[in-house]
Motif scaffolding. Structure first.
Motif, PDB file in Angstrom:
ATOM      1  N   VAL A 134      42.361  -3.368  77.498  1.00 13.54           N
ATOM      2  CA  VAL A 134      41.965  -1.954  77.627  1.00 13.54           C
ATOM      3  C   VAL A 134      42.322  -1.126  76.399  1.00 13.54           C
ATOM      4  N   ALA A 135      43.294  -1.596  75.630  1.00 17.14           N
ATOM      5  CA  ALA A 135      43.696  -0.840  74.440  1.00 17.14           C
ATOM      6  C   ALA A 135      42.543  -0.734  73.447  1.00 17.14           C
ATOM      7  N   GLU A 141      56.623  -4.014  72.743  1.00 14.31           N
ATOM      8  CA  GLU A 141      55.554  -4.003  71.735  1.00 14.31           C
ATOM      9  C   GLU A 141      54.477  -2.980  72.089  1.00 14.31           C
ATOM     10  N   ILE A 142      54.097  -2.936  73.356  1.00 11.06           N
ATOM     11  CA  ILE A 142      53.038  -2.008  73.774  1.00 11.06           C
ATOM     12  C   ILE A 142      53.498  -0.551  73.641  1.00 11.06           C
ATOM     13  N   LEU A 143      54.746  -0.305  74.035  1.00 11.05           N
ATOM     14  CA  LEU A 143      55.236   1.076  74.018  1.00 11.05           C
ATOM     15  C   LEU A 143      55.774   1.512  72.656  1.00 11.05           C
ATOM     16  N   GLU A 144      55.845   0.550  71.717  1.00 14.31           N
ATOM     17  CA  GLU A 144      56.427   0.818  70.396  1.00 14.31           C
ATOM     18  C   GLU A 144      57.835   1.400  70.535  1.00 14.31           C
ATOM     19  N   ILE A 145      58.595   0.811  71.426  1.00 17.55           N
ATOM     20  CA  ILE A 145      59.971   1.255  71.649  1.00 17.55           C
ATOM     21  C   ILE A 145      60.890   0.083  71.310  1.00 17.55           C
ATOM     22  N   ARG A 195      49.796   1.309  66.492  1.00 13.17           N
ATOM     23  CA  ARG A 195      49.266   0.252  67.343  1.00 13.17           C
ATOM     24  C   ARG A 195      48.001   0.690  68.087  1.00 13.17           C
ATOM     25  N   GLU A 200      47.659  -0.133  80.049  1.00 17.28           N
ATOM     26  CA  GLU A 200      47.719  -1.195  79.053  1.00 17.28           C
ATOM     27  C   GLU A 200      48.782  -2.235  79.414  1.00 17.28           C
ATOM     28  N   LYS A 212      55.024   4.737  64.177  1.00 20.11           N
ATOM     29  CA  LYS A 212      54.840   5.034  65.603  1.00 20.11           C
ATOM     30  C   LYS A 212      53.396   5.456  65.907  1.00 20.11           C
TER      31      LYS A 212
END
Lengths: 410, 83
Positions: free
Chosen positions: A132-133, B15-19, A69, B43, A66
């Motif tokens: 933006v990441a 994927e972005i939220l890692e959920i 990323r 994002e 977690k």
């Protein structure tokens, strides 16, 4: 200097030749190199192919999946090393002590790759469609800040970007904070990550081994002809002695003397007198409680660049006089490469191993003597001996110089 | 609104939220239920803008607070995703 004693209570290492302190120390003792063919990017167009790359790094092992990323490689390396250091020190960070803990990191080149990626996307995708990441990772203090965020550390957070001497300069900054009683413990780190842009930059400057000679990191050897780039992160936890005792921490070593000196000269050129390095070593000795004959070992900054190794030898002889010939000197850069701003922290991590495992790491790849480099370089095989006081040098052609004396805790 | 499109959006946000996908229900509020920060919100917006080559006006962003609203807002803008 001894108004307050400052001690090291934990360390974490992610090095090209070993992950974690035990593996790292073992590799150094065995003289095992972490230098290998680069896998991260294509070196096809370069004459050089090698680097101290960390190719088996699994950050999830240290940090969990977690949140990974959001962490670019440099932050992953530093956060992983920080996690190991916090565990090693048995430091529990909670709402009562979080304001008393700081983070100070030496790094210089590590954000270059992120910056390059962001810039590339801006041009390729158009300025309204950038990712933006990638943006938070483009700044120099990204990795250091991620350590504070991840481990909920609320004390000061500073990044020192001072080239070759960044690690020890960061250490000095942290020591001063503790002496001023503004903080009780600091995670002091050094980190650099390998990337195509860094590799290309050093290559084009003609700084790499293999451009004019054998592609080999062989400090002090006559064949030396440049650096092999390395990467990784090392973090030590330094504390006020009282604080370390109050929480029953095990103590590895004591910060003894430290000195730094900036001598502006010419872009990318070594000062022919190495005056800055000499002055740094003298200041480290002056601020310590020991004399020249108490130094058991010198961990050199020598990185296989012809000028660098010769000038460091000269500086050591200038400060220590005839006694210089009695002190073993070695360069771990023969095994991990030139990790630039992280170099000093890797040297400190290695030195703590020397103190507790009773060995001096060798200068590997040493075969041909050079008359300008005539000290005892602990060639090729580690030397088993007891060590109490170590001088650690950090310097390079940028004009920044630092020296640090670490003493075993008794 | 095709199921494929909805599924695609769901995968992207997950994927972005890692959920995990199964936790990303259509009505889970990004801020209240999924606890995302403002950078993650930007994002998500930026990922849409990039994938579908649209610009979401600043004033509309606060209105999009869950997956259903994302799908409803973006679907009319794009019949054919570009990538």
């Amino acid at each position: 200097m001894k108004d307050r004693r400052i001690v090291i209570t934990g360390l974490g290492v992610i090095a090209p030749n070993g992950t974690g302190k035990e593996e790292y120390w073992h590799a150094l003792k065995e003289g095992r190199s972490g230098i290998k063919r680069v896998k991260r990017f294509d070196t096809g167009q370069f004459k050089c192919k090698l680097a101290g790359e960390i190719d088996n790094f699994t950050p999830a092992k240290f940090l969990g999946q977690k949140g990974l990323r959001d962490l670019e490689r440099t932050s992953r390396l530093l956060c992983s090393a920080a996690k190991l250091a916090i565990e090693d020190a048995g430091l529990s960070i909670n709402h009562e002590n979080t304001d008393d803990i700081g983070v100070c990191t030496g790094t210089t080149l590590s954000s270059l790759w992120n910056f390059a990626q962001f810039d590339k996307e801006t041009i390729q995708e158009g300025p309204l469609f950038t990712n933006v990441a990638l943006f938070p990772g483009t700044v120099m203090n990204a990795a250091s800040s991620q350590v504070s965020i991840r481990f909920n550390i609320q004390g000061f957070n500073t990044t020192i970007s001072n080239g070759y001497s960044s690690s020890i300069d960061a250490l000095k900054y942290a020591i001063d904070f503790i002496k001023l009683r503004r903080i009780k413990a600091v995670l002091v780190g050094g980190v650099e990550s390998l990337s195509l842009v860094n590799y290309s930059g050093f290559y084009r400057l003609g700084f790499f081994a293999g451009i004019n000679g054998e592609e080999l990191s062989c400090p002090f050897d006559k064949r030396r002809n440049g650096i092999i780039l390395g990467e990784g992160a090392a973090v030590v936890i330094i504390e006020d002695e009282e604080y370390a005792r109050s929480r029953n921490a095990k103590i590895y070593a004591e910060v003894n003397g430290i000195g730094n000196c900036f001598e502006a000269y010419k872009m990318g050129k070594y000062h022919p007198g190495a005056n800055g390095l000499k002055e740094s070593i003298r200041e480290a000795l002056r601020t310590s409680e020991i004399g020249v004959s108490d130094i058991d070992y010198i961990s050199a900054s020598a990185n296989s660049v012809p000028e660098q190794d010769r000038l460091e030898t000269m500086a050591i002889k200038s400060v220590f006089g005839r006694y210089a010939y009695n002190i073993p000197v070695s360069s771990i850069k023969s095994m991990i490469g030139e990790t630039f701003s992280a170099g000093g922290m890797f040297q400190i991590a290695a030195t703590i191993g020397s103190m507790y495992k009773n060995f001096i790491p060798p200068t590997i790849n040493y075969e041909m003597n050079d008359k300008d480099c005539d000290l005892d370089y602990v060639a090729n095989k580690s030397r088993l001996t007891r060590i109490n006081n170590v001088l650690i040098n950090n310097y390079g052609p940028g004009g920044s110089n630092a020296a640090f004396i670490l003493s075993k805790w008794h | 609104m095709s199921n494929n499109y909805e599924e695609e959006i769901r995968n992207m946000v997950s994927e972005i939220l890692e959920i995990p996908i199964d936790k990303l229900t259509p009505d889970a509020d990004f801020f209240r239920d999924l606890n995302i920060d403002s950078l993650k919100a930007i994002e998500i917006v930026a990922a849409f803008e990039k994938k579908y080559r649209i610009i979401i006006p600043e004033q509309d962003i606060p209105k999009i607070r869950n997956l259903r609203q994302v799908v409803e807002y973006t679907a009319p803008l794009n019949k054919e995703p570009l990538s």
